[in-house]
Design an enzyme around this catalytic site. Sequence first.
Site, PDB file in Angstrom:
ATOM      1  N   LYS A 198       1.038  -1.041   0.118  1.00  0.00           N
ATOM      2  CA  LYS A 198      -0.123  -0.028  -0.247  1.00  0.00           C
ATOM      3  C   LYS A 198       1.015   1.399  -0.302  1.00  0.00           C
ATOM      4  O   LYS A 198       1.425   1.407   0.830  1.00  0.00           O
ATOM      5  CB  LYS A 198      -0.481   0.005   1.361  1.00  0.00           C
ATOM      6  CG  LYS A 198      -1.910   0.958   1.351  1.00  0.00           C
ATOM      7  CD  LYS A 198      -2.423   0.796   2.337  1.00  0.00           C
ATOM      8  CE  LYS A 198      -4.103   2.273   2.363  1.00  0.00           C
ATOM      9  NZ  LYS A 198      -4.462   2.492   4.137  1.00  0.00           N
ATOM     10  N   ARG A 219       0.736   9.956   5.507  1.00  0.00           N
ATOM     11  CA  ARG A 219       1.328   8.780   6.143  1.00  0.00           C
ATOM     12  C   ARG A 219       2.551   7.945   5.866  1.00  0.00           C
ATOM     13  O   ARG A 219       2.217   7.134   5.649  1.00  0.00           O
ATOM     14  CB  ARG A 219       0.226   7.681   6.056  1.00  0.00           C
ATOM     15  CG  ARG A 219      -1.065   8.530   6.278  1.00  0.00           C
ATOM     16  CD  ARG A 219      -2.060   7.311   5.781  1.00  0.00           C
ATOM     17  NE  ARG A 219      -3.908   7.822   6.296  1.00  0.00           N
ATOM     18  CZ  ARG A 219      -4.257   8.213   6.423  1.00  0.00           C
ATOM     19  NH1 ARG A 219      -4.150   8.232   8.336  1.00  0.00           N
ATOM     20  NH2 ARG A 219      -5.766   8.517   6.494  1.00  0.00           N
ATOM     21  N   LYS A 250      -2.252  -1.343  -3.247  1.00  0.00           N
ATOM     22  CA  LYS A 250      -3.644  -0.745  -3.931  1.00  0.00           C
ATOM     23  C   LYS A 250      -2.740   0.829  -3.261  1.00  0.00           C
ATOM     24  O   LYS A 250      -1.178   0.999  -3.174  1.00  0.00           O
ATOM     25  CB  LYS A 250      -4.259  -0.438  -2.064  1.00  0.00           C
ATOM     26  CG  LYS A 250      -5.078   0.400  -2.077  1.00  0.00           C
ATOM     27  CD  LYS A 250      -5.188   1.085  -0.782  1.00  0.00           C
ATOM     28  CE  LYS A 250      -6.682   1.775  -1.058  1.00  0.00           C
ATOM     29  NZ  LYS A 250      -6.750   1.352   0.769  1.00  0.00           N
ATOM     30  N   SER A 276     -10.151   5.656  -4.662  1.00  0.00           N
ATOM     31  CA  SER A 276     -11.303   7.076  -4.449  1.00  0.00           C
ATOM     32  C   SER A 276     -10.568   8.298  -5.289  1.00  0.00           C
ATOM     33  O   SER A 276     -11.083   8.543  -6.871  1.00  0.00           O
ATOM     34  CB  SER A 276     -11.172   7.388  -3.495  1.00  0.00           C
ATOM     35  OG  SER A 276      -9.721   8.427  -2.854  1.00  0.00           O
TER      36      SER A 276
HETATM   37  C1  PBG Z   1      -7.211   3.561   5.045  1.00  0.00           C
HETATM   38  C2  PBG Z   1      -7.611   3.687   4.136  1.00  0.00           C
HETATM   39  C3  PBG Z   1      -7.371   4.883   3.083  1.00  0.00           C
HETATM   40  C4  PBG Z   1      -8.516   3.949   2.095  1.00  0.00           C
HETATM   41  C5  PBG Z   1      -8.313   3.036   2.005  1.00  0.00           C
HETATM   42  N1  PBG Z   1      -8.202   2.430   3.295  1.00  0.00           N
HETATM   43  C6  PBG Z   1      -6.979   6.448   2.399  1.00  0.00           C
HETATM   44  C7  PBG Z   1      -5.693   6.279   3.311  1.00  0.00           C
HETATM   45  O1  PBG Z   1      -4.281   5.616   3.673  1.00  0.00           O
HETATM   46  O2  PBG Z   1      -5.302   7.438   3.869  1.00  0.00           O
HETATM   47  C8  PBG Z   1      -8.142   4.640   0.489  1.00  0.00           C
HETATM   48  C9  PBG Z   1      -9.147   3.990  -0.443  1.00  0.00           C
HETATM   49  C10 PBG Z   1      -9.168   5.341  -1.775  1.00  0.00           C
HETATM   50  O3  PBG Z   1      -8.677   6.262  -1.440  1.00  0.00           O
HETATM   51  O4  PBG Z   1     -10.168   4.667  -2.423  1.00  0.00           O
HETATM   52  N2  PBG Z   1      -7.420   3.371   6.323  1.00  0.00           N
END
Ligand code: PBG
Length: 325
Positions: A198, A219, A250, A276
């Site tokens: 991720k 993050r 991801k 997203s």
């Molecule tokens: C954090 C989390 C995130 C997403 C899913 N779980 C965002 C982040 O790490 O800030 C993002 C999913 C998306 O952007 O559709 N637990």
Amino acid sequence: MTGIERPRRLRRTPALRRLVAETGLEPRHLVLPMFVADGLAEPREIGSMPGVYQHSMDSLRRAAAEAVGAGIGGLMLFGVPRPEDKDPLGRRASDPDGILNRGLRALSAEVGEATVVMADTCLDEFTDHGHCGVLDAAGAVDNDATVARYVEMAVAQAEAGADLLGTSGMMDGQVGAIREGLDAAGWIDTGILAYAAKYASAFYGPFREAVASSLQGDRRTYQQDAANRRESIRELELDLAEGADIVMVKPAMSYLDILRDVADRSTVPVAAYQISGEYAMITAAAEHGWIDRRAAILESLVGIRRAGADIVLTYWAAEAARWLS
Ligand code: PBG
């Protein structure tokens, strides 16, 4: 011209193209991420994700039933607590009456075994500082204290009926600790969908609106750097050794090479999350009339499958499933 190779022969008609298509896309491959918000009477559309909603308990059930009717493979639920319910430890995440656990119970009651119910196992929606973990005295994310909170959260989510837990926090040792905690509590059949790779991504922007994130800063001390490729293999191997049942990459779009690397090496099924920002970009361009919405969505999903994903998390899961069935 004589004697030349003619690859176009197999592209001549729709029937020929269909016959030789290498990559399939079926409703069962698609997982719909959903948001349930505490205290909502009506669903609320997310501004940066037109067509995606923060759900009330009622609208969550209705939308889930529709998606299941379209044949999707699963649902991934995120919870949005009331602002006053957030705290430094994200206590509501492991509270059986917290919004996510209530939503999971409602979902599993609604869909039964007709689809796979998944839960986001991460603290960021529940902490008042918005980080995916708890902080130490210096304000840094404390890995091991966070993992202990994830274990509590995981057991509560298993009790609430989740089939698979999506460990999205990127803490070291999270998969092994959660596996051990689930087993010790008797939840030996609750699985782990591990976010193996991720990356810290600018394309999460709209999600942070979707979950009303409190995050200041970024993050980057726990999510991976976009410049790195080998690191994902290391993360994959660790998650496999710790007991991941499914692994995920991801985001999807900017990381299709990573997805291919992971798919070539994984001994368990591989998922990818079309996030997203990917949704927002295609939606915005289509709204301007700059691209053909449906064709762009399907092309993006086939591309993710072709790069190696067995499973694709996408906000278009229900709609695409209807097109495909
Ligand atoms: C954090 C989390 C995130 C997403 C899913 N779980 C965002 C982040 O790490 O800030 C993002 C999913 C998306 O952007 O559709 N637990």
